[in-house]
Design an enzyme around this catalytic site. Sequence first.
Site, short mmCIF file in Angstrom:
data_model
loop_
_atom_site.label_atom_id
_atom_site.label_comp_id
_atom_site.label_asym_id
_atom_site.label_seq_id
_atom_site.Cartn_x
_atom_site.Cartn_y
_atom_site.Cartn_z
N THR A 15 0.85 -1.20 0.00
CA THR A 15 0.00 0.00 0.00
C THR A 15 0.88 1.25 0.00
O THR A 15 0.69 2.17 -0.81
CB THR A 15 -0.92 0.01 1.23
OG1 THR A 15 -1.75 -1.16 1.18
CG2 THR A 15 -1.79 1.25 1.28
N HIS A 30 4.06 -10.25 3.04
CA HIS A 30 3.12 -11.15 3.72
C HIS A 30 2.24 -11.98 2.80
O HIS A 30 1.48 -12.82 3.26
CB HIS A 30 2.28 -10.38 4.75
CG HIS A 30 1.19 -9.52 4.20
ND1 HIS A 30 -0.13 -9.94 4.18
CD2 HIS A 30 1.19 -8.28 3.67
CE1 HIS A 30 -0.88 -8.96 3.68
NE2 HIS A 30 -0.10 -7.95 3.36
N CYS A 50 -9.79 -6.38 1.78
CA CYS A 50 -9.96 -4.97 2.14
C CYS A 50 -11.38 -4.51 1.85
O CYS A 50 -11.85 -3.51 2.37
CB CYS A 50 -8.99 -4.12 1.33
SG CYS A 50 -7.48 -4.99 0.96
C1 LIG Z 1 -2.31 -7.23 -0.50
C2 LIG Z 1 -2.21 -6.32 -1.65
C3 LIG Z 1 -1.87 -4.98 -1.49
C4 LIG Z 1 -1.64 -4.37 -0.13
O1 LIG Z 1 -0.42 -4.80 0.38
P1 LIG Z 1 -0.01 -4.46 1.90
O2 LIG Z 1 1.39 -4.90 1.98
O3 LIG Z 1 -0.93 -5.28 2.74
O4 LIG Z 1 -0.18 -3.00 2.09
C5 LIG Z 1 -1.77 -4.19 -2.61
N1 LIG Z 1 -1.99 -4.68 -3.82
C6 LIG Z 1 -2.33 -5.95 -4.04
C7 LIG Z 1 -2.56 -6.44 -5.42
C8 LIG Z 1 -2.46 -6.81 -2.96
O5 LIG Z 1 -2.81 -8.07 -3.18
#
Ligand SMILES: *Cc1c(COP(=O)(O)O)cnc(C)c1O
Length: 391
Positions: A72, A201, A326
Site C-alpha cells: 500500500t 506477507h 480490504c
Molecule cells: C495485498 C495487496 C496490497 C496491499 O499490500 P499491503 O502490503 O498489505 O499493504 C496491494 N496490492 C495488491 C494487489 C495486494 O494483493
Amino acid sequence: MRPIYLDHHATTPVDPQVLAAMLPYFSAAFGNPGSAHAYGWEAEAAVEQAREIIAAAIAATPEEIIFTSGATEANNLALIGAAEANLSRGRHLVTIATEHSAVLAPCRYLESLGFELTVLPVQPDGLLDLMQLEQALRPDTILVSAMAANNEIGVLQPLAEIGARCRDRGILLHTDAAQALGKIPLDVEAMSIDLMSLTAHKLYGPKGIGALYVRRRQPRVQLAPQLRGGGQERGLRSGTLYPPQIVGFGKAVEISQAQMATEAARARGLRDRLWANLQVLPDIYRNGHPEQRLPSNLNVSIGGVDGSALLLGLRSVVALSSGSACASAGTAPSHVLTALGRSPTLAYASLRFGLGRNTTADQLESVAAAVITTVRSLRQARPAATPATTF
Ligand SMILES: *Cc1c(COP(=O)(O)O)cnc(C)c1O
C-alpha cells in the site's frame, strides 16, 4: 477445529524458516542500521543482504530497492511521488479498472488535485486490451499503473507488452506486484518496468514490510518522497529501518524463488482439480482468463444463490472470501467482477479460492463437497431464485 484456510491472497502464515531468520534481529542484533558502530553495521549487513536477494528476484540492482511498510505504501509512493516529481512532463495518468484499491485510491486522490485519470476497462477475461491502452496514451501521459497479478481473479496482465508500449513513448510503467512476487517470474528489464510495488506477507513473510523498486538508469525515475525525516532509503523513505521484518522479507523471497516452479505446478494441478469437481453444479462460472492467471487462484460465480448466505453456509468448513480482504466488509459487489461484466448478483455470489503451500488435495475435496452441498441446499430453499443468469 478451525476451518480450512483458502484465503492466501489475503495473507499467508510466516514460514518457520523465515521466523527463525528474523528472531536474532529483535534483541541480540538489535542495532539501528543507520548507526556507525558495530551494532549498526551488524544490522546494516543483514538489511543489505536481504536487499540483494529481493533485487535479484526481479532482475534489479540493490540500490533500486526502497523498503516500505508494504505494498500500500509502495503504491502511494510510486503514484503520488512520480506524479509530483514529473509535473513538467504532464498531468495525465492511466490505470486499469481491476486494480487494487491501494492503486485506485491514490489515483483518485491525484485526480482530486487536478491530474487527469484514465481508467481503462478490461475484456471479459480480465485482460487489458493493448489497442485500448495505445489509444489512451497521450503526449502528456506521465505514468501507467498496471498490476502484475490480480488479487481477486489472479489474472496476469501482459506486462512486457504494456512495458514496450510505455517505453516507446517515454511513459513510466508502475506495477503492483504484491500477488505476483514469488509466484511468477518478474523481470524489470524484460518487462520494461520502472516502478514495482512488493510486499512480504503474501509470500510467507511477515506483515508490515514491503518495497518499491525504483529504476535508476534508462530512465532514472524521479520521485518526490512522501515521508520526510532522517533521509533513509536514499531520501525516498525516511524512518528507521526494521531489520527483523526486512530479513524475514529477504528469506521469504529466497524460499519462494527456489520453490517457484515446483510449487506452481503443484498448485495448478490442485486448482484445476477443484474447478473440475465444482463443475458438477449447473450455473457456475469461472471468473478471469483460464490460463493467464496465478496457478493458485480460482474465482467462481454461482447462479441462483445469495452471496452472503453462501459464505455463511461455508464458514465452518473453509476460510475464504468473495473478493478482496480490504473490501469484504463493504456492501458493494466486487469492482473487479463487475469490470468483467458480471451482473451485481453474480458478483456477490462469488468465491475466491486462494491455494497455498500447505493446501492438500484432501482439503480441496472436502471444500468442493461443502460448496456443492451448500449451493444445492440454498437453491432448494429458494425455488423462486432467478434461474441461470447470462454471462
Ligand atoms: C495485498 C495487496 C496490497 C496491499 O499490500 P499491503 O502490503 O498489505 O499493504 C496491494 N496490492 C495488491 C494487489 C495486494 O494483493
